[in-house]
Design a protein around this motif. Structure first.
Motif, PDB file in Angstrom:
ATOM      1  N   VAL A 191       0.846  -1.201   0.000  1.00 17.88           N
ATOM      2  CA  VAL A 191       0.000   0.000   0.000  1.00 17.88           C
ATOM      3  C   VAL A 191       0.881   1.250   0.000  1.00 17.88           C
ATOM      4  O   VAL A 191       0.616   2.203  -0.753  1.00 17.88           O
ATOM      5  CB  VAL A 191      -0.966  -0.006   1.213  1.00 17.88           C
ATOM      6  CG1 VAL A 191      -1.667   1.332   1.366  1.00 17.88           C
ATOM      7  CG2 VAL A 191      -1.983  -1.132   1.069  1.00 17.88           C
ATOM      8  N   TYR A 192       1.919   1.253   0.814  1.00 17.50           N
ATOM      9  CA  TYR A 192       2.828   2.393   0.873  1.00 17.50           C
ATOM     10  C   TYR A 192       3.497   2.620  -0.486  1.00 17.50           C
ATOM     11  O   TYR A 192       3.562   3.753  -0.974  1.00 17.50           O
ATOM     12  CB  TYR A 192       3.878   2.163   1.961  1.00 17.50           C
ATOM     13  CG  TYR A 192       4.940   3.238   2.026  1.00 17.50           C
ATOM     14  CD1 TYR A 192       4.639   4.499   2.529  1.00 17.50           C
ATOM     15  CD2 TYR A 192       6.229   2.994   1.562  1.00 17.50           C
ATOM     16  CE1 TYR A 192       5.610   5.494   2.577  1.00 17.50           C
ATOM     17  CE2 TYR A 192       7.200   3.979   1.612  1.00 17.50           C
ATOM     18  CZ  TYR A 192       6.879   5.232   2.118  1.00 17.50           C
ATOM     19  OH  TYR A 192       7.840   6.209   2.152  1.00 17.50           O
ATOM     20  N   GLU A 193       3.981   1.566  -1.089  1.00 12.94           N
ATOM     21  CA  GLU A 193       4.629   1.682  -2.403  1.00 12.94           C
ATOM     22  C   GLU A 193       3.635   2.135  -3.467  1.00 12.94           C
ATOM     23  O   GLU A 193       3.981   2.912  -4.350  1.00 12.94           O
ATOM     24  CB  GLU A 193       5.258   0.353  -2.809  1.00 12.94           C
ATOM     25  CG  GLU A 193       6.594   0.105  -2.168  1.00 12.94           C
ATOM     26  CD  GLU A 193       7.623   1.169  -2.522  1.00 12.94           C
ATOM     27  OE1 GLU A 193       7.768   1.533  -3.702  1.00 12.94           O
ATOM     28  OE2 GLU A 193       8.292   1.645  -1.585  1.00 12.94           O
ATOM     29  N   LEU A 194       2.420   1.652  -3.372  1.00 11.44           N
ATOM     30  CA  LEU A 194       1.377   2.069  -4.316  1.00 11.44           C
ATOM     31  C   LEU A 194       1.079   3.554  -4.153  1.00 11.44           C
ATOM     32  O   LEU A 194       0.892   4.279  -5.135  1.00 11.44           O
ATOM     33  CB  LEU A 194       0.110   1.239  -4.095  1.00 11.44           C
ATOM     34  CG  LEU A 194      -1.050   1.502  -5.031  1.00 11.44           C
ATOM     35  CD1 LEU A 194      -0.657   1.237  -6.475  1.00 11.44           C
ATOM     36  CD2 LEU A 194      -2.227   0.616  -4.639  1.00 11.44           C
ATOM     37  N   TYR A 195       1.063   4.024  -2.926  1.00  9.57           N
ATOM     38  CA  TYR A 195       0.842   5.444  -2.649  1.00  9.57           C
ATOM     39  C   TYR A 195       1.980   6.289  -3.223  1.00  9.57           C
ATOM     40  O   TYR A 195       1.740   7.330  -3.830  1.00  9.57           O
ATOM     41  CB  TYR A 195       0.710   5.666  -1.140  1.00  9.57           C
ATOM     42  CG  TYR A 195       0.635   7.120  -0.743  1.00  9.57           C
ATOM     43  CD1 TYR A 195      -0.534   7.850  -0.943  1.00  9.57           C
ATOM     44  CD2 TYR A 195       1.741   7.763  -0.199  1.00  9.57           C
ATOM     45  CE1 TYR A 195      -0.604   9.191  -0.592  1.00  9.57           C
ATOM     46  CE2 TYR A 195       1.682   9.099   0.163  1.00  9.57           C
ATOM     47  CZ  TYR A 195       0.506   9.812  -0.039  1.00  9.57           C
ATOM     48  OH  TYR A 195       0.456  11.142   0.307  1.00  9.57           O
ATOM     49  N   ARG A 196       3.218   5.832  -3.037  1.00  7.97           N
ATOM     50  CA  ARG A 196       4.389   6.587  -3.510  1.00  7.97           C
ATOM     51  C   ARG A 196       4.536   6.548  -5.023  1.00  7.97           C
ATOM     52  O   ARG A 196       4.865   7.553  -5.637  1.00  7.97           O
ATOM     53  CB  ARG A 196       5.661   6.031  -2.881  1.00  7.97           C
ATOM     54  CG  ARG A 196       5.788   6.393  -1.414  1.00  7.97           C
ATOM     55  CD  ARG A 196       7.122   6.036  -0.827  1.00  7.97           C
ATOM     56  NE  ARG A 196       8.190   6.635  -1.619  1.00  7.97           N
ATOM     57  CZ  ARG A 196       9.391   6.087  -1.768  1.00  7.97           C
ATOM     58  NH1 ARG A 196       9.662   4.949  -1.191  1.00  7.97           N
ATOM     59  NH2 ARG A 196      10.310   6.674  -2.485  1.00  7.97           N
TER      60      ARG A 196
END
Length: 154
Positions: free
Chosen positions: A117-122
């Motif tokens: 999720v964090y990587e998708l956000y970034r």
């Protein structure tokens, strides 16, 4: 076990094994790049693959990779092998339809969801969205399966 359950478990196992094979390839590739001129090696691969070397994404990727230190390249290779080992364990256990593998897959996959999720956000991408959806579906399916088959043990 129903044949539909076996089919879904085997599909999940194949997905995990595919991820393991990909990570093994990344690990081997990273370790082969140690102590090489990354920029010229990547320029060569871009030329062989037919990608446009003037494309801004290709240029940016080559630039970022060229700035990696040998320690970071080695770390990438080692981490790739560690994750490949986890995915191999999941895939083989699920292929053999072991209950421990279902639990192991739930723990490992759900622990990686926040990172995804964090990587998708970034850096959003269709691939990251698809992998996240598949991983959440795998966890939900396995939780449902374990809860609905409480009496069965393997």
């Amino acid at each position: 076990m129903k044949s539909a359950d076996a089919t879904v478990l085997r599909l999940i196992a194949l997905f995990k094994l595919l991820k393991a094979i990909t990570l093994i390839a990344v690990g081997v590739g990273a370790l082969k790049l140690l102590h090489r001129d990354l920029e010229s090696t990547l320029d060569h691969w871009v030329a062989l693959s037919g990608l446009d070397p003037g494309n801004r994404w290709v240029e940016r990727g080559i630039e970022k990779a060229s700035n990696l230190t040998p320690a970071k390249v080695k770390g990438l290779g080692i981490v790739s092998f560690i994750y490949a080992g986890l995915f191999l364990t999941e895939g083989i256990g699920l292929w053999l339809m072991k209950r421990w593998a279902e639990w192991f897959t739930i723990v490992i996959t759900s622990s990686l969801v926040p990172v995804e999720v964090y990587e998708l956000y970034r850096h959003p991408s269709v691939t990251k969205i698809l992998v996240l959806i598949i991983n959440v579906a795998v966890v939900m399916y396995l939780l449902y399966r374990i809860r609905s088959h409480k009496g069965a043990s393997k």
